[in-house]
Design a protein around this motif. Structure first.
Motif, short mmCIF file in Angstrom:
data_model
loop_
_atom_site.label_atom_id
_atom_site.label_comp_id
_atom_site.label_asym_id
_atom_site.label_seq_id
_atom_site.Cartn_x
_atom_site.Cartn_y
_atom_site.Cartn_z
N ALA A 58 -2.00 -11.56 -1.97
CA ALA A 58 -2.60 -11.85 -0.66
C ALA A 58 -3.63 -10.77 -0.34
CB ALA A 58 -1.51 -11.91 0.41
N LEU A 59 -4.86 -10.96 -0.80
CA LEU A 59 -5.89 -9.93 -0.71
C LEU A 59 -6.17 -9.46 0.72
CD1 LEU A 59 -7.82 -8.12 -2.23
CD2 LEU A 59 -9.49 -9.98 -2.19
N GLY A 60 -6.30 -10.37 1.66
CA GLY A 60 -6.59 -9.99 3.04
C GLY A 60 -5.56 -9.04 3.62
N THR A 61 -4.30 -9.38 3.47
CA THR A 61 -3.21 -8.54 3.97
C THR A 61 -3.14 -7.22 3.22
OG1 THR A 61 -1.93 -10.47 4.64
CG2 THR A 61 -0.71 -8.42 4.30
N GLN A 62 -3.33 -7.26 1.90
CA GLN A 62 -3.24 -6.04 1.11
C GLN A 62 -4.32 -5.04 1.51
OE1 GLN A 62 -0.82 -5.20 -1.25
NE2 GLN A 62 -1.77 -3.22 -0.90
N LEU A 63 -5.53 -5.52 1.76
CA LEU A 63 -6.60 -4.59 2.16
C LEU A 63 -6.30 -3.93 3.50
CD1 LEU A 63 -9.79 -6.46 0.93
CD2 LEU A 63 -8.71 -4.42 -0.05
N LEU A 64 -5.65 -4.67 4.41
CA LEU A 64 -5.22 -4.06 5.67
C LEU A 64 -4.20 -2.95 5.41
CD1 LEU A 64 -4.92 -7.18 8.00
CD2 LEU A 64 -6.68 -5.39 8.05
N GLN A 65 -3.28 -3.19 4.49
CA GLN A 65 -2.28 -2.17 4.15
C GLN A 65 -2.94 -0.97 3.47
OE1 GLN A 65 0.77 -4.08 1.83
NE2 GLN A 65 1.44 -5.37 3.54
N ASP A 66 -3.95 -1.22 2.64
CA ASP A 66 -4.64 -0.13 1.94
C ASP A 66 -5.41 0.78 2.90
OD1 ASP A 66 -3.69 -1.10 -0.46
OD2 ASP A 66 -5.62 -1.88 -1.15
N ARG A 67 -5.68 0.29 4.11
CA ARG A 67 -6.42 1.08 5.11
C ARG A 67 -5.54 2.05 5.88
NH1 ARG A 67 -11.50 -1.15 7.72
NH2 ARG A 67 -12.38 -2.52 6.15
N ARG A 68 -4.25 2.06 5.62
CA ARG A 68 -3.37 3.00 6.33
C ARG A 68 -3.87 4.42 6.09
NH1 ARG A 68 -1.28 1.81 1.62
NH2 ARG A 68 -0.22 3.37 0.35
N PRO A 69 -3.65 5.33 7.03
CA PRO A 69 -4.12 6.71 6.86
C PRO A 69 -3.60 7.31 5.55
CG PRO A 69 -3.36 6.36 9.10
CD PRO A 69 -2.98 5.12 8.32
N GLY A 70 -4.52 7.87 4.79
CA GLY A 70 -4.18 8.47 3.51
C GLY A 70 -4.01 7.48 2.38
N GLY A 71 -4.23 6.19 2.66
CA GLY A 71 -4.08 5.15 1.64
C GLY A 71 -5.28 5.11 0.70
N PRO A 72 -5.26 4.17 -0.22
CA PRO A 72 -6.33 4.10 -1.21
C PRO A 72 -7.72 3.88 -0.60
CG PRO A 72 -4.74 2.32 -1.56
CD PRO A 72 -4.22 3.18 -0.46
N TRP A 73 -7.79 3.15 0.51
CA TRP A 73 -9.09 2.92 1.16
C TRP A 73 -9.68 4.26 1.61
CZ3 TRP A 73 -11.45 -1.95 2.46
CH2 TRP A 73 -12.60 -1.82 3.24
N ASP A 74 -8.89 5.06 2.32
CA ASP A 74 -9.36 6.37 2.80
C ASP A 74 -9.79 7.26 1.64
OD1 ASP A 74 -8.97 5.82 5.47
OD2 ASP A 74 -7.21 7.11 5.70
N ARG A 75 -8.98 7.30 0.58
CA ARG A 75 -9.30 8.16 -0.56
C ARG A 75 -10.57 7.71 -1.25
NH1 ARG A 75 -3.77 7.18 -1.51
NH2 ARG A 75 -4.22 6.30 -3.55
N ALA A 76 -10.75 6.40 -1.43
CA ALA A 76 -11.97 5.87 -2.07
C ALA A 76 -13.18 6.07 -1.16
CB ALA A 76 -11.79 4.40 -2.42
N GLU A 77 -12.99 5.92 0.14
CA GLU A 77 -14.09 6.10 1.08
C GLU A 77 -14.59 7.55 1.05
OE1 GLU A 77 -14.90 3.94 5.19
OE2 GLU A 77 -13.24 5.38 5.33
N ALA A 78 -13.68 8.49 0.90
CA ALA A 78 -14.06 9.90 0.82
C ALA A 78 -14.90 10.18 -0.43
CB ALA A 78 -12.81 10.78 0.81
N LEU A 79 -14.73 9.35 -1.45
CA LEU A 79 -15.51 9.50 -2.69
C LEU A 79 -16.82 8.72 -2.65
CD1 LEU A 79 -12.55 9.20 -5.21
CD2 LEU A 79 -13.83 11.28 -4.62
N GLY A 80 -17.00 7.91 -1.60
CA GLY A 80 -18.26 7.19 -1.43
C GLY A 80 -18.26 5.73 -1.85
N PHE A 81 -17.10 5.07 -1.86
CA PHE A 81 -17.10 3.66 -2.27
C PHE A 81 -17.92 2.83 -1.31
CE2 PHE A 81 -13.88 1.98 0.66
CZ PHE A 81 -14.02 0.60 0.57
N ASP A 82 -18.65 1.84 -1.85
CA ASP A 82 -19.50 1.01 -1.01
C ASP A 82 -19.40 -0.47 -1.32
OD1 ASP A 82 -20.88 0.93 -3.42
OD2 ASP A 82 -22.67 1.94 -2.67
N ALA A 83 -18.46 -0.86 -2.18
CA ALA A 83 -18.28 -2.28 -2.49
C ALA A 83 -16.85 -2.53 -2.95
CB ALA A 83 -19.24 -2.72 -3.59
N ILE A 84 -16.41 -3.76 -2.71
CA ILE A 84 -15.11 -4.21 -3.19
C ILE A 84 -15.38 -5.26 -4.26
CG2 ILE A 84 -12.97 -5.41 -2.60
CD1 ILE A 84 -13.32 -4.30 0.26
#
Length: 138
Positions: A58-84
């Protein structure tokens, strides 16, 4: 919020995978997929940096979970990710196999890898691993 393009990524096994690219603000449906947080090439470069590889039913739900503080979204964003990147796959066993292959191919830092190896857009990358036995047969 949109689809950008389709990119062919080639794994360390030499298999080509068509990965659709989206902006990070895209709203996703509950699709089964292997997904990647990426940094797209700049200028004339054809290298894509892979920061994170995940899999979900369930991609939509999983991406919301990945946005939790310190989650993979935050870590990738700190490295400069710009696309999924997304590769829709219905079967859980296919998702698990391909996600593992992607992680082994690029060692994404947000998957506790040693660093973000670059993949080449539309070209084979990284170079296939050659064993001593294969090299001895040359």
């Amino acid at each position: 919020m949109s689809r950008l393009t389709t990119l062919t990524l080639t794994s360390h096994r030499g298999r080509d995978y068509p990965v659709e690219l989206f902006t990070p603000d895209t709203g996703f449906t509950e699709t089964g997929a292997v997904y990647l947080f990426l940094k797209l090439p700049e200028g004339r470069s054809r290298q894509v940096q892979v920061f994170y590889v995940g899999q979900t039913c369930a991609l939509g739900t999983q991406l919301l979970q990945d946005r939790r503080p310190g989650g993979p979204w935050d870590r990738a964003e700190a490295l400069g990710f710009d696309a999924i990147g997304g590769l829709a796959l219905a079967r859980p066993e296919d998702r698990a196999l391909i996600a593992a292959e992607f992680i082994h191919s690029w060692h994404p830092p947000c998957n506790d890898g040693s660093g973000a190896l670059a993949g080449l857009a539309g070209l084979a990358a990284p170079a296939p691993f050659r064993t001593k036995r294969a090299m001895a047969g040359r």
